[in-house]
Design an enzyme around this catalytic site. Structure first.
Site, PDB file in Angstrom:
ATOM      1  N   ASP A 123     -20.825   6.636  22.563  1.00  0.00           N
ATOM      2  CA  ASP A 123     -19.892   7.185  23.533  1.00  0.00           C
ATOM      3  C   ASP A 123     -19.185   5.981  24.194  1.00  0.00           C
ATOM      4  O   ASP A 123     -19.622   4.831  24.060  1.00  0.00           O
ATOM      5  CB  ASP A 123     -20.620   8.061  24.565  1.00  0.00           C
ATOM      6  CG  ASP A 123     -19.653   9.027  25.250  1.00  0.00           C
ATOM      7  OD1 ASP A 123     -18.434   8.778  25.220  1.00  0.00           O
ATOM      8  OD2 ASP A 123     -20.116  10.016  25.834  1.00  0.00           O
TER       9      ASP A 123
HETATM   10  C1  BGC Z   1     -17.037  11.309  26.947  1.00  0.00           C
HETATM   11  C2  BGC Z   1     -16.817  11.576  25.487  1.00  0.00           C
HETATM   12  C3  BGC Z   1     -15.385  11.295  25.136  1.00  0.00           C
HETATM   13  C4  BGC Z   1     -15.090   9.835  25.469  1.00  0.00           C
HETATM   14  C5  BGC Z   1     -13.684   9.401  25.126  1.00  0.00           C
HETATM   15  C6  BGC Z   1     -16.542   9.938  27.376  1.00  0.00           C
HETATM   16  O1  BGC Z   1     -16.460   9.861  28.762  1.00  0.00           O
HETATM   17  O2  BGC Z   1     -18.401  11.459  27.264  1.00  0.00           O
HETATM   18  O3  BGC Z   1     -17.163  12.902  25.182  1.00  0.00           O
HETATM   19  O4  BGC Z   1     -15.117  11.609  23.813  1.00  0.00           O
HETATM   20  O5  BGC Z   1     -15.276   9.647  26.857  1.00  0.00           O
HETATM   21  O6  BGC Z   1     -12.765   9.978  25.986  1.00  0.00           O
END
Ligand code: BGC
Length: 925
Positions: free
Chosen positions: A702
């Site tokens: 993530d």
């Molecule tokens: C989230 C993800 C997301 C990523 C990119 C993170 O804060 O947990 O689900 O895909 O950001 O935006």
């Protein structure tokens, strides 16, 4: 290949999804609305339909959202215009609070106080009332048992009471992402109550289709609705900032309630009413090697056309392991049946889906999926509670279905719930959870791959691998340590290597990789449509919970085929979704993105979405792998879970998505499971995912995730343990092509080998080989013609202009037209991250009372709104403090009115700070 995306058909499919996902809980002859009905609509959310939640999962730019009232008006319903006018006026005086900053939007809005006379007057001209209650939700925080969050506010309660007092028929619609408390609503005895969820940009049309009876509701609850939040067995530890103990073990949602606490259920899992009635009758069952094939007849016994969901639940023998008394193991949706019409449906139930995992050895088959001996009973109906026993079979000896090895098990002792027999009934008791006996270091050492000998550049391009001229190993042999260290780092957000305003680039992220013909793949959030932070418009889809409520796998597949084609048009290879964590607790802030409390339903829906995307050659990234079940302190919380619960509940949906949906891209979580952060978790990323499930795609972390070695401190940008665990790409770095000392040092001291990095590279490259990004490089690009998009057009071929921001920058905006409802976007390549003073200068010839607001978005998030009045042509400047922590930062100015002459925008660095330390300062480590 030339593809056509018919926007009208896309809309039709999304509308159908919304209509099929709405769950009707009550209907006392209030619905459907008839031609003679006149309707008054209450609740300010009628003017601000929640198309989805907030945060990365909801930031899809659209030009138009069709709300519920718009949908009703379009459908020809007689709406009380006077009341609508009152709401409009109040709404203008009390503007919608967008909040500011990441996750800053409040989860509910101030409700218009209702005067008794206003309601009385409305009741004199309308015979039915619709009351809309709205909630959003999002990242970084969970819902709370507070007014405006899980509970109704005083104004909402007052509105319900007054409307109930004056109207004969009251219909309550919940435009929410997840469950909210129903007690105050039910106290007002609504005649109809529907979860209409968050249906994306066409949500109002789909909702109107149900309300007017064009479509009979067929959505079913993907979660159990209990009386109180404290009734959910995960409640005790949910929200703990350090350590969330999953003491309920496998007893999540209906598995708990149907086994131990039936009386705490308000509406059972799988429940949902229709305008018609159905008779579901078991016809026959056949047992083959690994399957039970069940045939069921469904007859429409009422007066409306409609669809029904056939659900099959298994009651396995309690055996030594103890089981939930019901487990969903099959479901299907009928086609639309006319009154009296009958359809025969066939469901295939896999033995694996009724098997249990023994993590303690109590059955004598430790670390196996097995069917314990005894009677397997199947209940077939239209929710978890009501069906009668339809079919059963006996097995006399335990049957091993699959042998595994211990993986991901807890390292601390704790107790879990178990089903035990007492006086001929099933009660819960506690037992110790088995802890890990695995020597992790040995396990990893035994599996270090063989190094491919370094050859240096031999002139082999990635296209040669695609054409079969050269092998992937030949290609990888050319990669230097530096190349290998670049390829495991994704670049973003807003990398100029890929579509503007997207989450990341991966693969070809350095000049030398690009020279070898490695394309840059593009990831964009996800899950409910593409997030394009530069302001490009995209289709906003219904949220995950709504999609799950359709119980219609074919529909999900068809919808995502459209999304896939839209992705190709925008040069996006991986959608960052479906989100598929389990609804373990109703307060989880991101439940709206996820499907259900049930892993089987979750897995099937995710697999269907993937099939739709794969059909056109793009993919989805299933996330967050796994047990990402709370937002509170999400970067640091440790989920302490038994191996059995992980395998039967939290991994199972992912397993289905990999095995049936051929998932080829996965995102791990922010937090830890059993003490080890998932981004560096070998058992998760290698043993289970690849060795057991046969996954051959690539995995990413993530965004800015922490990684650690067992027992060590979690750190951001800690690549060595990540690469070792075979979590292939770190998301994200501001510049993936810079030299990274961490990796250099790890290679030097042997904690990481070249062979391991080559394995990551192979995973990434094997994936990228079959993307549209690769097709573009070899000149075989697919084209997409979007037809019938009309005023919703938003795709732009204009490249976004990047400006270098070295401490200060002034951009001339005098050529930019300020046209109501449009955006002006540009991007910054930032030299030094920190806080900047951002100043916009503009003038206006409008009257001094004119209000011309400009909202500033940075990386898709509203950071402030400036409102100019008439300035007699004189320049007037406004400033705000803007935190910039992304090297590539997309800025968008949204013009809510005409009449402003823009002059310039300036940036000035005011404070330098180490980016992530400040961005995540509020977290508890
Ligand atoms: C989230 C993800 C997301 C990523 C990119 C993170 O804060 O947990 O689900 O895909 O950001 O935006």
């Amino acid at each position: 290949m030339k593809r056509v995306l018919d926007w009208n058909k896309y809309i039709e499919k999304a509308v159908q999804t919304v209509a099929e996902g709405i769950v009707m809980l009550e209907n006392n002859n209030a619905l459907p609305l008839g031609v003679d009905d006149a309707v008054s609509v209450f609740g300010r959310i009628q003017l601000h339909y929640y198309k989805s939640g907030t945060g990365s999962g909801g930031m899809v730019n659209v030009s138009k959202v069709t709300g519920i009232v718009d949908g009703l008006i379009e459908a020809g319903v007689n709406i009380d215009q006077e009341l609508l006018g009152i709401y409009r006026k109040w709404d203008e005086e009390n503007p919608f609070d967008q909040g500011s900053g990441w996750g800053g939007e409040p989860w509910s809005q101030k409700e218009m106080p209702l005067d008794d006379d206003v309601v009385k007057k409305a009741a004199s001209s309308s015979n039915k009332a619709i009351v809309i209650i709205g909630r959003t939700a999002g990242e970084e925080q969970d819902a709370r048992i507070e007014a405006g969050s899980y509970l109704l506010t005083d104004n909402e309660k007052d509105m319900l009471k007054k409307v109930r007092k004056h109207f004969n028929k009251v219909i309550v619609l919940l435009n929410v992402g997840g469950l909210i408390d129903l007690q105050d609503i039910l106290d007002c005895k609504p005649d109809a109550l529907l979860y209409v969820w968050q249906g994306g940009m066409t949500g109002g049309t789909g909702t109107a289709d149900v309300l007017t009876g064009k479509v009979s509701p067929s959505g079913k609850l993907p979660d159990t609705i209990a009386y109180k939040v404290t009734d959910y067995p995960s409640d005790k530890y949910f929200g703990d900032k350090k350590c969330d103990r999953y003491t309920e073990d496998i007893f999540v949602g209906y598995r708990w309630f149907e086994t131990f606490a039936k009386d705490r259920v308000l509406y059972p899992f799988g429940y949902g009413l229709s305008y018609t009635t159905f008779d579901i009758s078991f016809d026959k069952a056949e047992r083959t090697g690994n399957e039970i094939i069940v045939t069921v007849k469904v007859k429409n016994t009422g007066n409306y056309k409609g669809k029904e969901v056939v659900q099959v639940y298994c009651e396995a023998p309690q055996g030594k392991l103890g089981k939930a008394s019901r487990v969903l193991c099959g479901f299907t949706k009928t086609s639309e049946l006319a009154p009296n019409e009958t359809e025969t449906v066939t469901l295939k139930i896999s033995k694996r889906d009724i098997a249990s995992y023994d993590d303690s050895g109590i059955t004598g088959n430790r670390f196996c999926w097995l069917l314990e001996s005894g009677s397997y009973k199947f209940y077939i109906g239209n929710d978890v509670r009501s069906p009668e026993l339809a079919y059963s079979f006996n097995i006399t000896e335990d049957q091993i279905i699959e042998k595994c090895s211990q993986a991901l098990a807890p390292v601390i002792e704790f107790e879990r719930f178990k089903a035990c027999e007492k006086n001929n009934s099933i009660v819960y008791c506690m037992e110790n959870v088995p802890v890990s006996e695995v020597d992790e270091a040995k396990r990893i050492a035994e599996r270090i791959p063989k190094e491919i000998e370094y050859t240096g550049d031999k002139g082999i391009k990635l296209a040669d691998v695609l054409s079969g001229k050269k092998s992937m190993n030949d290609f990888i042999a050319q990669l230097s340590d530096y190349d290998l260290s670049c390829i495991i780092r994704g670049e973003g957000m807003g990398s100029p290597r890929v579509t503007a305003g997207t989450a990341s680039a991966f693969g070809g992220v350095s000049n030398s990789l690009t020279a070898l013909g490695v394309p840059a793949g593009c990831c964009s959030d996800g899950p409910s449509g593409m997030r394009l932070d530069c302001g490009t418009k995209a289709f906003s889809l219904p949220n995950g919970t709504l999609i799950a409520s359709t119980f219609n796998t074919e529909l999900a597949k068809e919808l995502f085929e459209f999304t896939g084609t839209e992705m190709i048009a925008n040069k996006v290879d991986c959608l960052l979704g479906p989100g598929m964590n389990i609804h373990r607790h109703p307060l989880n802030g991101r439940n709206f993105e996820y499907f259900s409390e049930d892993p089987f339903l979750t897995g099937k829906m995710a697999a269907s979405e993937l099939k739709g995307l794969h059909k056109v050659g793009v993919t989805g990234t299933i996330k967050h792998f796994c047990a990402n079940n709370q937002e509170t302190n999400r970067h640091f919380v440790d989920s302490v879970v038994s191996e059995r619960a992980l395998r039967e509940i939290y991994l199972k949906g992912f397993e289905i998505a990999v095995k049936e949906g051929n998932a080829d891209s996965i995102m791990t979580t922010y937090g830890a499971i059993n003490g080890l952060w998932t981004a560096g978790n070998y058992d998760l990323n290698t043993i289970i995912l690849r060795e057991e499930w046969g996954f051959d795609g690539f995995t990413m972390t993530d965004w800015w995730a922490n990684v650690n070695y067992r027992g060590g401190e979690p750190k951001r940008n800690f690549y060595a343990p990540m690469a070792k665990a075979q979590n292939d790409v770190y998301m994200v770095c501001s510049d993936s092509s810079c030299v990274d000392e961490d990796i250099e040092n790890a290679l030097k001291d042997g904690t990481l080998t070249r062979a391991e990095l080559q394995r990551n590279a192979a995973n990434i490259l094997n994936f990228i080989l079959h993307t549209h990004a690769m097709k573009r490089i070899i000149g075989d690009e697919d084209t997409v013609e979007i037809i019938n998009r009309g005023s919703d057009s938003g795709e732009s071929d204009e490249p976004v202009v990047f400006y270098d921001l070295v401490k200060t920058l002034k951009i001339d905006l005098s050529d930019v037209k300020c046209v109501k409802g449009t955006n002006h976007s540009f991007a910054l390549t930032v030299d030094t991250e920190g806080f900047f003073k951002m100043t916009i200068t503009a003038s206006s010839e409008q009257s001094p009372l004119a209000q011309i607001p400009v909202t500033v978005f940075a990386m898709g998030t509203a950071v402030g709104t400036f409102t100019w009045n008439g300035t007699n042509g004189k320049p007037v400047s406004f400033s705000l403090e803007l935190p910039i922590f992304s090297r590539f930062t997309a800025i968008r100015l949204y013009f809510a009115q005409n009449g402003l002459d823009l002059h310039s925008v300036e940036f000035e660095l005011t404070k330098t700070v180490d980016n992530m330390d400040i961005a995540f300062a509020s977290e508890d480590k």
